[in-house]
Enzyme design. Structure first.
Site, mmCIF file in Angstrom:
data_model
loop_
_atom_site.group_PDB
_atom_site.id
_atom_site.type_symbol
_atom_site.label_atom_id
_atom_site.label_comp_id
_atom_site.label_asym_id
_atom_site.label_seq_id
_atom_site.Cartn_x
_atom_site.Cartn_y
_atom_site.Cartn_z
ATOM 1 N N ASN A 68 -1.691 8.430 5.378
ATOM 2 C CA ASN A 68 -0.376 8.783 5.004
ATOM 3 C C ASN A 68 0.250 10.495 5.624
ATOM 4 O O ASN A 68 -0.542 11.273 5.345
ATOM 5 C CB ASN A 68 -0.180 8.383 2.979
ATOM 6 C CG ASN A 68 0.516 7.160 3.052
ATOM 7 O OD1 ASN A 68 0.418 6.399 3.753
ATOM 8 N ND2 ASN A 68 0.170 7.395 1.731
ATOM 9 N N ASP A 86 -1.302 2.682 0.565
ATOM 10 C CA ASP A 86 -0.903 1.275 0.052
ATOM 11 C C ASP A 86 -2.322 0.955 0.097
ATOM 12 O O ASP A 86 -2.690 -0.423 0.129
ATOM 13 C CB ASP A 86 0.472 0.495 0.119
ATOM 14 C CG ASP A 86 0.823 1.859 -0.797
ATOM 15 O OD1 ASP A 86 0.228 1.977 -1.989
ATOM 16 O OD2 ASP A 86 2.270 2.687 -0.341
ATOM 17 N N LYS A 131 -17.180 1.878 17.792
ATOM 18 C CA LYS A 131 -16.353 1.985 17.612
ATOM 19 C C LYS A 131 -15.364 0.763 18.743
ATOM 20 O O LYS A 131 -16.106 0.210 19.486
ATOM 21 C CB LYS A 131 -15.913 3.412 18.380
ATOM 22 C CG LYS A 131 -15.007 3.666 19.253
ATOM 23 C CD LYS A 131 -14.015 4.594 19.747
ATOM 24 C CE LYS A 131 -13.205 4.737 21.318
ATOM 25 N NZ LYS A 131 -13.216 5.820 22.506
ATOM 26 N N PRO A 181 -6.142 -0.276 -4.587
ATOM 27 C CA PRO A 181 -5.694 -0.323 -5.957
ATOM 28 C C PRO A 181 -5.103 0.892 -6.398
ATOM 29 O O PRO A 181 -5.223 1.835 -5.387
ATOM 30 C CB PRO A 181 -7.369 0.089 -6.464
ATOM 31 C CG PRO A 181 -8.066 0.794 -6.073
ATOM 32 C CD PRO A 181 -7.679 0.037 -4.547
ATOM 33 N N ASP A 182 -3.711 0.644 -7.273
ATOM 34 C CA ASP A 182 -3.247 1.454 -8.074
ATOM 35 C C ASP A 182 -3.759 2.917 -8.817
ATOM 36 O O ASP A 182 -4.313 2.037 -10.049
ATOM 37 C CB ASP A 182 -1.844 0.938 -8.436
ATOM 38 C CG ASP A 182 -1.067 2.082 -8.992
ATOM 39 O OD1 ASP A 182 -1.180 3.547 -8.934
ATOM 40 O OD2 ASP A 182 0.550 1.718 -8.539
ATOM 41 N N ILE A 183 -3.746 3.740 -8.655
ATOM 42 C CA ILE A 183 -5.094 4.330 -9.270
ATOM 43 C C ILE A 183 -4.682 4.903 -11.085
ATOM 44 O O ILE A 183 -4.502 5.340 -11.535
ATOM 45 C CB ILE A 183 -5.227 6.013 -8.715
ATOM 46 C CG1 ILE A 183 -5.741 5.883 -7.568
ATOM 47 C CG2 ILE A 183 -6.391 6.734 -9.086
ATOM 48 C CD1 ILE A 183 -6.094 6.742 -6.458
ATOM 49 N N PHE A 189 3.669 11.117 -9.121
ATOM 50 C CA PHE A 189 4.861 11.699 -8.530
ATOM 51 C C PHE A 189 5.598 10.839 -7.292
ATOM 52 O O PHE A 189 4.028 9.166 -7.117
ATOM 53 C CB PHE A 189 4.556 12.568 -7.178
ATOM 54 C CG PHE A 189 4.188 14.103 -7.814
ATOM 55 C CD1 PHE A 189 3.671 14.296 -9.114
ATOM 56 C CD2 PHE A 189 5.444 14.801 -7.019
ATOM 57 C CE1 PHE A 189 3.704 15.880 -9.011
ATOM 58 C CE2 PHE A 189 5.463 16.039 -7.680
ATOM 59 C CZ PHE A 189 4.761 16.742 -9.102
ATOM 60 N N LYS A 226 9.591 3.159 -11.142
ATOM 61 C CA LYS A 226 8.640 3.686 -10.667
ATOM 62 C C LYS A 226 8.171 3.847 -12.298
ATOM 63 O O LYS A 226 6.423 3.550 -12.581
ATOM 64 C CB LYS A 226 8.612 4.554 -9.699
ATOM 65 C CG LYS A 226 8.129 3.877 -8.026
ATOM 66 C CD LYS A 226 7.557 4.647 -7.325
ATOM 67 C CE LYS A 226 7.302 3.818 -6.250
ATOM 68 N NZ LYS A 226 7.438 4.896 -4.678
ATOM 69 N N LYS A 232 4.608 1.524 -13.957
ATOM 70 C CA LYS A 232 3.750 1.608 -14.102
ATOM 71 C C LYS A 232 3.519 2.523 -15.697
ATOM 72 O O LYS A 232 1.783 2.881 -15.920
ATOM 73 C CB LYS A 232 3.265 2.911 -13.164
ATOM 74 C CG LYS A 232 3.401 2.526 -11.489
ATOM 75 C CD LYS A 232 2.898 3.513 -10.340
ATOM 76 C CE LYS A 232 3.275 3.747 -9.362
ATOM 77 N NZ LYS A 232 2.436 4.205 -8.368
#
Ligand code: C5P
Length: 394
Positions: free
Chosen positions: A209, A278, A288, A305-307, A323, A337, A341
């Site tokens: 990202n 994500d 390679k 996983p969503d920490i 954030f 959100k 969450k």
């Protein structure tokens, strides 16, 4: 400008590290401090008063018997106007004088006559530092509430390697800023994620990202300055570690998750600033992947996983702050959100103004209020956010 309006007396004693005092003055004045330099005679052998006058914008004092001072009491006048005296470098001889209350030149006299804090940055050969007399003097200085900054271990001007190097000017400025910062998070344990994560495809390719890590690092620094014990779990970034912060480097979202779960039990506050990928590639290749092997390639991605959601869902979670980078409808998406969450505070920012920049603007949404923080440096916003978090956790 974190030292705006602070009046600092910078004392310089005789040692080769005196050359770092020039950089120190520049950094202090950049932070808004007014600097008055006082040098010992020995210091003038290493760096000239002219240099220090030009950098500080003020005439330098080197002599107790300075005819410019109408009442001839420079030692009293100078310290009465100061918020702090910083002596960098502080020689072994100077530490001995302070420890024993000696006053045989302007700098030692004004330290004895001071009514403001004294911070010293020792610099000397490792044997001088290790000498029992110096260690006794340092212990006495500490007992007398003199703040000792450093020294650190490393290469020495004499060619030896060991303890006794003066802290770098940038580190001294950070320590000074921390010294003046109100301790609103004193001894609180704060866990922070920052930066991007990197999900490998093969040994030379990966997906990631866009995230510089600047906001998360600024928050880590602001929390540490506010007295917190900070652990920073950082994805790949070249940013320097803020002073007094424990940093753990990771690459992937799974590694970030594992480290967070390892530290979270001791944390009272968890701030998830990282731009976690994500998805990750399901089957990474150990070798390679050759371009010739196939014309087109398809990657199968699986969700990471969503920490933040995982931490918020723990039986006894810390105070969680998330954030959210959005490109539109900031408040609506941020609140969505926050509820999804299940965290008490979610901070929104617009990706187009935030990414990579040293500046940002934030929208803080929690169960009490929606608080916009107008455009400012990320350092400044981090301090405001830390202050607000400290208020919320009481
Ligand atoms: O859902 P979204 O990624 O926009 O949520 C952003 C917040 O969730 C950030 O605080 C981010 O650090 C956190 N997050 C996380 N783990 C993920 C994805 C996001 O902790 N896998």
């Amino acid at each position: 400008m974190q030292l705006a309006d602070k009046k600092i007396i910078l004392g310089i004693t005789g040692g080769i590290a005196a050359y770092k005092a020039a950089e120190l003055v520049r950094l202090l004045t950049q932070q808004g401090a007014q600097v008055q330099v006082v040098m010992t005679q020995a210091a003038t052998q290493f760096i000239t008063p002219v240099t220090m006058q030009a950098l500080s914008g003020n005439p330098v004092f080197t002599d107790q018997w300075d005819a410019r001072v109408s009442n001839n009491m420079a030692h009293i006048n100078l310290s009465r106007e100061a918020d702090a005296i910083v002596v960098a470098p502080a020689s072994a001889d100077f530490l001995a004088k302070v420890a024993h209350g000696l006053a045989d030149d302007l700098l030692s006299t004004l330290c004895l006559a001071r009514n403001c804090p004294l911070l010293v940055a020792p610099a000397m050969n490792r044997e001088m530092w290790d000498n029992v007399a110096t260690q006794r003097n340092v212990a006495q200085c500490r007992a007398d509430r003199v703040v000792i900054l450093g020294p650190v271990s490393g290469d020495q001007a004499c060619g030896e390697v060991g303890m006794g190097r003066m802290l770098e000017a940038a580190d001294l400025v950070q320590d000074l800023i921390a010294y003046f910062t109100p301790k609103v998070l004193k001894d609180r344990r704060v866990l922070i994620t920052a930066g991007p994560t990197y999900e490998p495809i093969d040994p030379v390719r990966g997906i990631t990202n866009s995230s510089s890590g600047k906001m998360g690092f600024a928050i880590a620094r602001a929390a540490a300055e506010a007295g917190a014990r900070v652990t920073l779990i950082a994805g790949p970034t070249a940013l320097p570690t803020p002073r007094q912060v424990r940093r753990v480097d990771v690459q992937t979202a799974q590694q970030m998750m594992d480290e967070v779960l390892g530290y979270v039990n001791r944390a009272e506050i968890f701030i998830a600033v990282a731009a976690v990928a994500d998805w990750r590639v399901e089957n990474t290749s150990a070798q390679k992947i050759k371009k010739t092997a196939t014309v087109d390639a398809t990657l199968k991605l699986v969700q990471n996983p969503d920490i933040l959601a995982t931490v918020a869902g723990l039986a006894n979670p810390p105070y969680c702050v998330g954030f959210a980078a959005e490109s539109q409808n900031l408040e609506t998406y941020v609140q969505e959100k926050r509820r999804a969450k299940n965290v008490p505070m979610m901070v929104g920012n617009l990706a187009q103004t935030a990414l990579g920049s040293d500046h940002n603007e934030l929208l803080i949404c929690d169960d009490k209020a929606v608080t916009p923080l107008p455009r400012a440096s990320k350092d400044e916003l981090a301090r405001q956010l830390v202050t607000l978090i400290a208020k919320r956790i009481g």
